[in-house]
Design an enzyme around this catalytic site. Structure first.
Site, PDB file in Angstrom:
ATOM      1  N   GLN A  27       0.840  -1.113   0.050  1.00  0.00           N
ATOM      2  CA  GLN A  27      -0.046   0.062   0.236  1.00  0.00           C
ATOM      3  C   GLN A  27       1.015   1.183   0.079  1.00  0.00           C
ATOM      4  OE1 GLN A  27      -2.766  -0.254   3.401  1.00  0.00           O
ATOM      5  NE2 GLN A  27      -3.609  -1.794   2.702  1.00  0.00           N
ATOM      6  N   TYR A  54       4.088 -10.980   4.192  1.00  0.00           N
ATOM      7  CA  TYR A  54       3.518  -9.804   4.015  1.00  0.00           C
ATOM      8  C   TYR A  54       4.127  -9.151   2.597  1.00  0.00           C
ATOM      9  CZ  TYR A  54       2.867  -9.425   9.043  1.00  0.00           C
ATOM     10  OH  TYR A  54       2.637  -9.526  10.412  1.00  0.00           O
ATOM     11  N   TRP A 205      -0.617  -6.836  18.105  1.00  0.00           N
ATOM     12  CA  TRP A 205      -0.929  -6.288  17.025  1.00  0.00           C
ATOM     13  C   TRP A 205      -2.620  -5.721  16.822  1.00  0.00           C
ATOM     14  CZ3 TRP A 205      -4.931  -8.239  13.143  1.00  0.00           C
ATOM     15  CH2 TRP A 205      -5.215  -9.410  13.502  1.00  0.00           C
ATOM     16  N   SER A 206      -2.703  -4.499  15.957  1.00  0.00           N
ATOM     17  CA  SER A 206      -3.987  -3.993  15.856  1.00  0.00           C
ATOM     18  C   SER A 206      -4.526  -3.179  17.001  1.00  0.00           C
ATOM     19  CB  SER A 206      -4.948  -4.837  15.039  1.00  0.00           C
ATOM     20  OG  SER A 206      -5.879  -4.005  14.723  1.00  0.00           O
ATOM     21  N   ALA A 209      -7.470  -1.237  16.350  1.00  0.00           N
ATOM     22  CA  ALA A 209      -8.480  -1.906  15.627  1.00  0.00           C
ATOM     23  C   ALA A 209      -8.592  -1.455  14.234  1.00  0.00           C
ATOM     24  CB  ALA A 209      -9.707  -1.463  16.581  1.00  0.00           C
ATOM     25  N   ARG A 228      -8.278   3.224   5.504  1.00  0.00           N
ATOM     26  CA  ARG A 228      -8.391   1.669   5.329  1.00  0.00           C
ATOM     27  C   ARG A 228      -9.682   1.028   5.158  1.00  0.00           C
ATOM     28  NH1 ARG A 228      -4.820  -1.386   9.730  1.00  0.00           N
ATOM     29  NH2 ARG A 228      -3.307  -0.118   8.426  1.00  0.00           N
ATOM     30  N   ASN A 295       1.825   8.201  17.601  1.00  0.00           N
ATOM     31  CA  ASN A 295       1.625   6.982  18.412  1.00  0.00           C
ATOM     32  C   ASN A 295       2.667   6.537  19.222  1.00  0.00           C
ATOM     33  OD1 ASN A 295      -0.955   6.781  17.227  1.00  0.00           O
ATOM     34  ND2 ASN A 295      -0.062   5.464  15.534  1.00  0.00           N
TER      35      ASN A 295
END
Length: 336
Positions: A27, A54, A205-206, A209, A228, A295
């Protein structure tokens, strides 16, 4: 940046890990991906997570290029094996000795290093004897190609069995990499208690969310262009479970908590997972360097118990807590 021990080992990793699952090699253009890695390094992140699957190995290559020239001893690099890569032949997936042995060589070549710090079983392989898998991992550790072994999305029972075999074979199973966020808490019932007992950490991970906990998706509104939720390469499918008005309405109620802590919504989401003492690190991804910078500010944040309780109340019954979801979401046969 704050640092935590990974499992019951001497290895310390950064509380925030930079991961390149949905971005590098697919992406995000390579120059932008490398800029994000540079931003992570500048912010004090030392831990990087990727996987051979990936972008069908391209993400490992991009990460290797981005980290080239960095002092290897100052980094913790984690990658994974299980899902199909290459031409996707009958032995190009799973956790057989053949696939593990060949895959680790490919990952090291693409990453431009002679070892990874943590080599992870990306899922549990129901078609290969666990003894064969763990013996192969033991040999990878003894050869110096990986320092520690982890797993991803294993059930509590599978973690117990793998941990026991690892001890017999003389190496450490130190981590599990599950999905975990304020909306997805399925590991709390069984996986976390078992992991605490065994000395295994969560590498989650995530934590945002798939972006829902940033609050950018509004109930009754179309997703923002370029987000996304509009991505047809995989992002839209991954985020679809949260794109319900009842969820989005609850998430919007978290804005007051974030403001009280002087945090952005995404910082609140990352800080929330780090309140769990079994979580060693939260994996963040990014398509722009400024997302990394934002973040990272979640590291070291302490959310008072009363605000943790308020978050529970505000999210209510839209939170997924069923521990059986780990097993239900797992592959039942080797993917091809």
């Amino acid at each position: 940046m704050e640092f935590r021990h990974l499992g019951r080992s001497g290895l310390k990793i950064s509380e925030i890990t930079y991961g390149n699952w949905l971005t590098h090699g697919s992406q995000v253009e390579n120059d932008a991906a490398i800029a994000c890695v540079r931003a992570a390094l500048d912010a004090g992140i030392t831990t990087f997570d990727t996987a051979d699957v990936y972008a069908n190995t391209a993400a490992e290559t991009v990460l290797g290029q981005a980290l080239k020239g960095e002092r290897r001893e100052s980094l913790e690099i984690m990658t994974k094996v299980y899902f199909p890569t290459g031409p996707k032949g009958p032995n190009d997936s799973g956790l057989s000795r053949k696939h593990i042995t060949e895959s680790v060589e490919g990952s090291l070549r693409r990453l431009g290093t002679d070892h990874v710090d943590v080599y992870q079983a990306h899922r549990y392989d129901t078609t290969t004897p666990l003894e064969e898998t763990m013996q192969a991992f033991a040999d990878v550790v003894r050869s110096g190609k990986a320092l520690y072994i982890g797993v991803s999305e294993w059930t509590a029972e599978q973690i117990r069995a793998g941990h026991a075999l690892a001890r017999e074979l003389g190496f450490q199973l130190v981590s599990n990499q599950p999905q975990y966020s304020a909306l997805w808490r399925v590991i709390e019932g069984e996986v976390v208690p078992a992991s605490r007992e065994l000395g295994v950490s969560q590498v989650v991970w995530s934590p945002i969310a798939q972006g829902v906990l940033t609050g950018k998706y509004r109930p009754g509104a179309e997703p923002p262009a370029g987000s996304r939720a509009t991505d047809e390469k995989g992002g839209r499918q991954m985020i679809s479970r949260w794109m319900r008005d009842e969820v989005l309405e609850r998430v919007q109620k978290l804005r007051g908590v974030a403001a009280e802590l002087d945090l952005s919504m995404s910082q609140l989401a990352v800080a929330w997972v780090l309140q769990n003492d079994n979580v060693a690190t939260a994996i963040i991804g990014a398509s722009r360097p400024e997302q990394v910078t934002e973040n990272v500010a979640a590291a070291g944040v302490v959310i008072p118990p009363e605000l943790m309780a308020r978050i529970d109340d505000l999210l209510g019954d839209v939170v997924e807590r069923d521990p059986g979801m780990t097993a239900r979401n797992a592959p039942t046969e080797r993917p091809s």
